[in-house]
Design an enzyme around this catalytic site. Structure first.
Site, mmCIF file in Angstrom:
data_model
loop_
_atom_site.group_PDB
_atom_site.id
_atom_site.type_symbol
_atom_site.label_atom_id
_atom_site.label_comp_id
_atom_site.label_asym_id
_atom_site.label_seq_id
_atom_site.Cartn_x
_atom_site.Cartn_y
_atom_site.Cartn_z
ATOM 1 C CE1 TYR A 1 -2.493 -10.249 -20.151
ATOM 2 C CE2 TYR A 1 -1.956 -8.559 -18.530
ATOM 3 C CZ TYR A 1 -2.530 -8.928 -19.723
ATOM 4 O OH TYR A 1 -3.150 -7.986 -20.502
ATOM 5 C CE LYS A 2 -0.482 -9.897 -23.745
ATOM 6 N NZ LYS A 2 -1.732 -10.521 -24.205
ATOM 7 C CG ASP B 1 3.050 -2.920 -26.217
ATOM 8 O OD1 ASP B 1 3.403 -3.956 -25.615
ATOM 9 O OD2 ASP B 1 1.858 -2.578 -26.317
ATOM 10 C CG PHE C 1 -3.760 -4.970 -27.985
ATOM 11 C CD1 PHE C 1 -4.552 -6.004 -28.457
ATOM 12 C CD2 PHE C 1 -4.097 -4.357 -26.797
ATOM 13 C CE1 PHE C 1 -5.657 -6.428 -27.740
ATOM 14 C CE2 PHE C 1 -5.200 -4.784 -26.075
ATOM 15 C CZ PHE C 1 -5.973 -5.824 -26.550
ATOM 16 N NE ARG D 1 -3.449 -14.223 -30.490
ATOM 17 C CZ ARG D 1 -3.374 -13.301 -29.510
ATOM 18 N NH1 ARG D 1 -2.709 -12.184 -29.707
ATOM 19 N NH2 ARG D 1 -3.988 -13.493 -28.371
#
Lengths: 415, 415
Positions: A225-226, A200, A128, A374
């Site tokens: 927050y995922k 990560d 990312f 996705r």
């Protein structure tokens, strides 16, 4: 032949089925984007009202102590630690993933600084991008000649490692492909060349079993927050193990990381342990809500979550291939369980338009350039029947060609 | 002789009196700590419920666009700009004051880097410590030999300036004494020696008239959770003017500062303007509430707020001296209006215990080492009668000696 009845049978045997009641889910939606923004735990509503009406409004400044605001980063960090194979006192929830990467990368470089030939920082081209950007910010600001070198995939890591590599930054699960690095083996491979590894965890924490200390890893950062359902843009986690944490400091040395912040000393003295990775005053409302998300995880086991995640992603792949096999879909995500995270990506020439058509029908996945659809699989609130239904919508859209690219403008969305 | 009746007369003429209705104030309290944690705007309750129940729960990932989450740092920044003499597009609300200081200090050093003799960063010994700690983090992280040098007060600035000074970090209003630096003159004085100035506005923003561009200042940072009533630990502001903003970048170069964040490019290209001072994903719930605090300010004028602030601080000083004149109180805050912020501090040997006794009576001030009792004066919700009442409580505590140091343990509180 997989059937709806079979999916329903699996749901009846699902040991996590009851967890769905912990969440306030959107109406008429199959939400396959919990890997981007997690859903709201029921507890978050009461908590936020308590914060705003009682803690902020009535108790005001006293809340720093009486409501434990000051301790939230480590209080929540200690809970997160249980999900990632870390010890109490090794994890803080604070700042952003980007900031936290900056802190731990600075630490890694400092630890290695006496070995002056180590100048290369390795990362994945497919990481990312914020990870790459932070590394670039670091290399541009230091004048030692550090260099970011990109690898094209797992197969390239071995050749890229050398005694000139100072640190390697890897996404435990790739945000687009869903590829899962084997943490223990990869860490050992990197250590064999004397480099340090930063994991990560943004796309693995809360979805995959993680054993940071068992893997002898060096540093980890990640989003809350995922999969952890901490709330929009909630502060991130940072892990530094005992073996490194008191060795050196980190440059964002704000007062929350001071050994005695209320002494108002003019000299910075870092606190012992993970507290030294704190910096400035934290956004309490957003931070406290992370607690609600993490608390749900503590009612279950990561092994149960991982099992269901693999069952659902297996099912999703199998159903897409069974129901939509004649369409030009290419599986991007590894088929092999051991190297698969908890989202599944398919490539299709009209991926963007198809995702928009799915969203219009209440099946929320997302799109990532180039051409990647996705689908995030979150075992705490998705059923096997949800997967069946989602694939039926996809099938219908593909069979009827009922997407029209002209109707949809590409616009941004958040990882 | 100042009287309660006189205070009430002043309240009747107060053009800001109606603003009190914008806030949910704590019961039975005269809150003189709004310079530490501001009170809750009424609007914040509805807003936070909308965020949690609609934006997060129902609209989820789509909210990044449909509810403007992505734009909040600049949306709120543009409002804050109106309070500090900045242009639209020059202010962002993001991250923490500590982080933001790190970013702008890095920028200042980069701008000056070709002048290799400039190695000294000046700051005040009496600055709020996080500023000193961040400077120390920066000097230790860079290997150029930058050095933090402390000045003891405004009188020492001139002697400390030289062509070896690269940057000066000053608190516009000192967190303890309430001293207000004359921004325009001081900036000119610093520029005359070729150094850049960073203004820390934590204790002035929302309380004092500020004209950043009119003062030709270089950088500014500051809290939103004090006078601006943005909520506990809410994200901070950062200002970089047109003259500097596109010159160089900043090292915390996360994806929110990228020119095209959704292109997922591997190379960092900074956005034009203040957006490049963004870094990671922001804590939306805490950030959005800043909007509610700032909106109240936009209903009035900073000149009105400053006038009332000076009237109330004048009154507070005069009443303490009139009512408590026989007690061993020493005024720490400048008597001269032109160099006074919006809080008043008195020193007393038993300052800590007296503050605790006041808090027990519902008069909330705070204590700062050593021996300093600090009273924040917030014109939007305090009346002249509140000041009268607060001083009567202080008088009663002092006259009766009704504090008992043994009952109170010193504990931390947040600036």
């Amino acid at each position: 032949m997989l059937t709806l009845e079979y999916c329903r049978e699996l749901d009846e045997k699902d040991v996590l089925a009851a967890m769905k009641s912990e969440f306030a889910l959107p109406n008429n939606t199959i939400y396959l984007d919990g890997n981007s923004l997690g859903v709201r735990p029921h507890a978050a509503l009461e908590r936020v009202n308590h914060i705003v009406r009682q803690e902020w409004e009535q108790d005001l400044i006293g809340s720093w102590n009486t409501h434990g605001w000051w301790e939230l980063p480590l209080h929540i960090g200690n809970k997160v630690a249980q999900l990632v194979g870390a010890k109490a006192g090794e994890v803080a929830v604070t700042d952003t993933t980007s900031s936290n990467l900056f802190k731990v990368l600075a630490t890694a470089l400092k630890i290695q600084q006496d070995d002056s030939k180590r100048k290369i920082i390795l990362a994945e081209r497919e990481a990312f991008p914020t990870d790459l950007y932070i590394i670039q910010g670091m290399t541009a600001w230091l004048e030692r000649g550090y260099e970011l070198r990109l690898i094209d995939g797992p197969q390239d890591l071995q050749d890229a490692l050398s005694d000139e590599v100072v640190a390697v930054v890897l996404s435990h699960v790739n945000y687009r492909s869903g590829y899962l690095w084997p943490m223990q083996e990869t860490t050992a491979q990197i250590h064999a060349h004397g480099a340090l590894v930063i994991w990560d965890l943004c796309h693995s924490i809360g979805a995959v079993e993680i054993d940071l200390n068992g893997s002898d890893a060096d540093f980890a950062i990640g989003c809350t927050y995922k999969y952890l359902n901490g709330g929009p843009g909630a502060p991130a986690m940072v892990w530094v193990p005992e073996k490194h944490v008191n060795q050196v400091g980190q440059p964002l040395s704000g007062w929350w990381g001071h050994a005695k912040p209320f002494d108002m000393a003019t000299d910075y003295t870092p606190a012992q342990g993970i507290r030294r990775y704190l910096s400035g005053t934290q956004p309490i409302t957003s931070l406290a809500l992370v607690d609600c998300g993490v608390d749900v995880f503590l009612k279950t086991q990561m092994s149960q979550i991982r099992s269901k995640s693999l069952a659902l992603t297996d099912l999703f792949i199998a159903l897409v291939e069974q129901e939509c096999g004649q369409h030009a879909l290419t599986l991007v995500t590894p088929r092999e369980q051991a190297i698969r995270g908890s989202h599944v990506s398919f490539r299709h020439e009209h991926g963007f338009a198809i995702i928009q058509a799915l969203i219009e029908r209440g099946v929320v996945g997302d799109y990532r350039e180039p051409e990647v659809m996705r689908f995030g699989i979150t075992p705490l609130y998705l059923s096997h029947e949800d997967i069946w239904d989602a694939v039926q919508h996809l099938k219908n859209i593909l069979d009827t060609g009922s997407w029209d690219q002209a109707h949809f403008h590409r616009r941004g969305a958040v990882t």
